[in-house]
Design a protein around this motif. Structure first.
Motif: not given
Ligand code: PFF
Length: 449
Positions: A23-24, A26-29, A102, A106, A225-227, A318, A322
């Protein structure tokens, strides 16, 4: 097996850690982190980010997992259970709504990544105009729509299969692949001639590069990034058995997420500098700068293909979290069957994602504070909903349910880490004050400028 029985059962500690790390990570990283580091000047920002992860991310992830495990409920149910007859359940409702918003955009960005897998397979060549290629893709309608639908279809398919057979099975297969792909890409990047300059940018801090905005970006990035801030970790924690120590598990999740973000930087900056490109391209870094890098590097097409595959895999693991937040809520509170909930919600989220997708074509006239539709969704999620959710969750865990209850839940099972007084100070005071400050600055800056 009905959903209530399934709720108790990630079948192993590893299954839970990989799901939460999935989950953490993802695209965020891989998409967001490098460009945020790139636009904030590099190494000094990296340090601020690491401090934010430890002082803010760690207490909040522990709080969310503890609320979930103690209540064994979705975010709305969790707050109802722990503070009956109050309005705190609205924090959970905000989380469910945020998950909805999101995931809708996403999935659009993940769709671009899927389209680029195909693009890479066809070859990136040096005579291509990569800015035009990307603009051409996002301003078209049919192809992005198709990939958005495919991505949502995959996400719905996994969630329909359930927590163990869907989520856990998927992350157990995909997370190791993700890790291997990433290591291959890092190795390729740092072994390119001229990689040193990129390493220096990334690793030698110059604190003159930092601005107030950097602190703001670091905390917002830590949340995304940590959701955190929308109940994803409450939901995943609700499927965790009492035998697992939450402080340990949260530490692993945080460690893996940080490792992947830091490694993404090692995969990207040396390559970008080796080819004489600029690291501060912003959101286009992944889709415009990187293909230009792949076009020039030996075996670039192959590595480009691997990169977009990696990005897509990270997005899938991720996206399922969601969707799970919303589905868990409907299954628990409205007693829908999981499959039906996943499908209906999936279709609605797909539709909510259509306007941001069209924001580059049919709806390109839309403008909110200078942002297109996708950026507007992202702005609301990252500047308002997630920090607000995180702030209220911290206040709830620290002051309403109480830091002591939260810590006790986190420490219930034997572990190497245990949370104590420092955790109490962080969750009660440091986290709410820091988040409150970034929210005010973030909103003020957007409107002021
Ligand atoms: N953590 C995911 C990322 O870094 O891409 C995005 C994300 C997933 C945000 C799940 C919030 C969530 F609940």
């Amino acid at each position: 097996m009905n959903d209530l029985q399934e709720r108790e059962n990630w079948t192993s500690k590893l299954g839970f850690i990989l799901a939460a790390a999935g989950s953490a990570v993802g695209l965020g990283n891989i998409w967001r982190f490098p460009y945020v580091v790139g636009t904030n000047g590099g190494a000094a920002f990296l340090l601020v980010y690491l401090v934010a992860i430890i002082l803010i991310g760690y207490p909040v992830i522990i709080a969310e997992m503890s609320l979930g495990r103690n209540s064994q409920k979705n975010p709305v149910g969790a707050f109802k259970d722990l503070a009956p007859d109050t309005s705190w359940w609205l924090v959970g409702a905000l989380g469910v709504f945020t998950g909805f918003v999101i995931l809708s955009y996403y999935s659009v960005v993940a769709g671009w990544s899927m389209a680029y897998i195909v693009q890479a397979a066809n070859g990136f060549t040096s005579d291509m105009e990569f800015a035009n290629l990307f603009a051409g893709h996002i301003t078209s309608v049919g192809e992005p729509l198709l990939w958005h639908a495919v991505f949502m279809g995959i996400t719905v398919g996994i969630i329909s299969a359930g927590v163990v057979k869907g989520i856990q099975k998927t992350v157990k297969i995909l997370m190791p692949i993700l890790f291997i792909l990433l290591l291959v890409l890092v190795f390729r990047s740092v072994s390119l001639e001229g990689a040193e300059e990129g390493l220096a940018f990334y690793l030698a801090p110059d604190f003159g590069d930092l601005s107030w905005q950097s602190f703001n970006d670091a905390i917002a990035q830590a949340f995304f990034t940590l959701s955190l801030g929308m109940g994803a970790m409450i939901t995943y924690g609700s499927y965790l058995s009492e035998d697992e120590n939450i402080s340990d598990s949260a530490g692993y999740v945080l460690g893996l997420d940080t490792l992947v973000a830091v490694l993404s930087g090692f995969a990207i900056f040396p390559a970008v500098f080796a080819l004489g490109l600029s690291p501060d391209a912003g959101p286009g870094l992944t889709f415009i700068t990187l293909p230009a890098v792949f076009a020039e590097m030996p075996l670039g097409t192959f590595f480009g293909f691997l990169f977009f595959l990696l990005l897509t895999i990270a997005a899938v693991t991720s996206a399922i979290s969601l969707l799970e937040v919303v589905v868990a809520y409907i299954v628990d509170e409205h007693e829908w069957e999981r499959k039906k909930a996943a499908q209906v919600v999936g279709i609605i989220i797909f539709l909510v994602g259509v306007p941001p997708l069209l924001g580059y074509s049919a709806l390109s006239d839309f403008e909110f504070l200078g942002m297109d539709l996708l950026d507007t969704y992202d702005w609301f999620a990252n500047t308002i909903f997630l920090p607000l959710g995180g702030l209220l969750t911290a206040v709830f865990a620290g002051h309403i349910w109480g830091a002591r209850n939260t810590a006790e839940e986190a420490n219930k099972a034997e572990g190497t880490l245990s949370v104590g007084n420092l955790f109490g100070i962080l969750i009660k005071y440091v986290v709410p004050i820091a988040i409150g400050a970034i929210m005010i600055v973030g909103i003020w800056q957007t409107f002021a400028g």
